[in-house]
Design a protein around this motif. Structure first.
Motif, PDB file in Angstrom:
ATOM      1  N   THR A 103       3.828  -3.443  -6.838  1.00 54.41           N
ATOM      2  CA  THR A 103       3.456  -3.256  -8.242  1.00 54.41           C
ATOM      3  C   THR A 103       1.974  -2.908  -8.360  1.00 54.41           C
ATOM      4  O   THR A 103       1.511  -2.458  -9.400  1.00 54.41           O
ATOM      5  N   PHE A 104       1.215  -3.137  -7.264  1.00 54.48           N
ATOM      6  CA  PHE A 104      -0.217  -2.837  -7.281  1.00 54.48           C
ATOM      7  C   PHE A 104      -0.464  -1.568  -6.472  1.00 54.48           C
ATOM      8  O   PHE A 104      -1.387  -1.480  -5.688  1.00 54.48           O
TER       9      PHE A 104
ATOM     10  N   MET B 173       5.549  -7.687  -4.651  1.00 55.93           N
ATOM     11  CA  MET B 173       4.436  -7.896  -5.571  1.00 55.93           C
ATOM     12  C   MET B 173       3.337  -6.869  -5.317  1.00 55.93           C
ATOM     13  O   MET B 173       2.793  -6.290  -6.252  1.00 55.93           O
ATOM     14  N   LEU B 174       3.050  -6.600  -4.048  1.00 53.07           N
ATOM     15  CA  LEU B 174       1.990  -5.643  -3.744  1.00 53.07           C
ATOM     16  C   LEU B 174       2.404  -4.219  -4.121  1.00 53.07           C
ATOM     17  O   LEU B 174       1.571  -3.385  -4.417  1.00 53.07           O
TER      18      LEU B 174
END
Lengths: 345, 345
Positions: free
Chosen positions: B280-281, B277-278
């Motif tokens: 994607t950031f 998830m991180l």
């Protein structure tokens, strides 16, 4: 017994009014005996909310009736001039007329700022009253000064912000010799826009503050300085980006936590620890953002503030009053002025 | 076969040089056949690194010997003028002399910016070449323009930034009709400092961009706009605070995850999902920050860039060259100039 401090709480301001402001006010008077809260707003609405707390000390909760409400979207100057019977105008007038010591509101930032300056008035010697919120950092909190409505500041404004911020952090947060830094686009002294380049040597020459030089935005969250001086446009960007990045990142993490069965089980286990840790990264534990340099105390809490932030803002006002911050600021800035005048003679 | 694109990679720049720049360059040529990489730096050091990759296509990796290194702390203008045999100066000169199409560096931002302007030169019609990094958002990435070294911009600069940024996002990231917004301290049109107030109507009048108005810093991480226009001082604050808040928050979360036995077990379970998830950031997946409006392509990668960012920056250069961005920018800005001149006649 300590002197009672009278704080007007705007019962109609913010996303969670009247529920949370009334709850926060009740909690404040129940927790401390040296506080009297005056709830400003529509009295029937307030009375209904207060009925939820039959055990609250009624002698220390008063109502200041105000029929009008200033909405967040209203043009501030117009709203303050027009809506004389609003909770914001009546609350600020109570401070002006010394019927109260302080005013706390989660309502329209613009109206509180404009009203604070027009109705309560600047202290003698203060060129521009700054709005100074606390930012959470890895080490605690830093004061970001200025985030007000008046942009395009002059160097002399920033110097006053540095002095007011230092007094605040020392007297209210108990930080000895607070480190003051100016927001810059690099650590070197030759960096900066025209305003920063002009302000830097003035801050360096100040004997009554602990100026440590420039701070790059990257170093703000680590707690590199206690007082972070900037012009209000930049301050607004810092304050709002801080919130925005935090919200988006935490949302991403939550999405990650529920993305698989494995991570969902893990999430149940990490949740309490994560919650505690993120709480340390939450400035609302320290109250709201004071509007410094006025003849009375005005504190702006977040638009979405809940009871605990309101309560802490009320406590902040008590400390503010007891330490005589406004008097100290006025004295300091006038002393500077006199010294300057003498030097010029 | 497609035309080969020649990209100089600064092998001596950044915290992880020479290991990561060389690795990234090798990965780029191994993944795509239409790329030739020229590694600029001390040839013995580069040769030693290259020996780690015996299978790499040697015909598409060249070395441009440069004995000097520009350090991050050096004053940029002085360094660029003095160190003629540095990897940055020689790489930029190769672009200037059309021996290469592009230059990628993780070295001194100041030296790359100054060198790009002095050595490669501005395209005709470009008033100020902006540095435009990509920011990660909840929805993908946004282009932040300008984060360069020249602060205190004029309204006409910001208008050009908006146009250059639109062309970049449309041509390189494939975003149709990219939304352009100007950083402001409020959503209303009357908000802003002097620069923003003067620029707003000019952007509104632009027919060739999709101007959606002001953006408050709070809304940047949510992906509210594709092109975020601001003056470089403010851009620098946004870019660096983005990184700073992210780093501090993730550190806090990691501390939370290992604070108890229970949370440690949970952490093991959530780790893979959280990592995905991180990722994607993380904007480095999209390469580096281009310095737009020059006669050749210059891309600045993070000082701590690893191989994947270098590789993506090289790919970015290929796309840049194939889409003829520089020519499009020059054509667009000159067309504006001619129209303006005609209107004035």
């Amino acid at each position: 017994m300590a002197e009672i401090v009278k704080v007007v709480v705007d019962a109609m301001g913010g996303d969670n009014a009247p529920v949370e402001p009334v709850k926060g006010a009740v909690e404040a008077v129940m927790e401390r005996e040296d506080i009297l809260v005056i709830l400003a707003g529509q009295s029937d609405v307030i009375r209904k909310e207060l009925a939820k707390y039959p055990n609250c000390p009624k002698d220390r909760i008063q109502i200041l009736n105000a029929s009008e409400i200033i909405e967040t979207a209203e043009p501030p100057v117009f709203a303050v001039k027009k809506k004389k019977d609003s909770s914001i105008v009546k609350g600020l007038m109570a401070v002006r007329n010394k019927e109260a010591d302080a005013f706390v509101s989660s309502g329209s930032t613009g109206a509180v700022l404009v009203g604070g300056q027009i109705l309560v008035g600047r202290s003698k010697g203060v060129e521009r009253p700054p709005l100074a919120p606390l930012l959470p950092t890895a080490k605690g909190v830093s004061l970001l000064i200025d985030c007000g409505a008046n942009v395009d500041a002059r160097p002399s404004h920033l110097v006053q912000f540095a002095k007011m911020g230092s007094i605040y952090m020392e007297d209210i947060l108990g930080i000895k010799n607070p480190r003051v830094a100016i927001v810059n686009n690099g650590a070197e002294e030759e960096k900066g826009n025209a305003l920063v380049k002009e302000t830097f040597p003035l801050l360096k020459a100040c004997k009554d503050i602990n100026f440590i030089g420039s701070i790059e935005a990257r170093d703000i969250p680590s707690g590199y300085a206690d007082v972070i001086v900037c012009e209000a446009f930049v301050g607004n960007v810092i304050l709002k980006l801080y919130e925005g990045v935090g919200i988006t990142l935490i949302r991403k993490i939550k999405e990650g936590l529920v993305s698989s069965l494995r991570s969902k089980i893990g999430a149940l286990l990490v949740k309490p620890a994560l919650k505690d840790m993120l709480k340390t990264f939450d400035a609302s534990e320290h109250g709201g953002a004071p509007l410094l340099g006025l003849k009375g105390l005005v504190v702006k809490t977040h638009g979405n503030a809940v009871a605990v932030e309101i309560k802490n803002a009320v406590f902040q006002c008590v400390q503010f009053k007891q330490n005589g911050i406004n008097e100290r600021i006025a004295k300091q800035l006038n002393q500077d002025k006199e010294e300057k005048a003498e030097a010029e003679v």
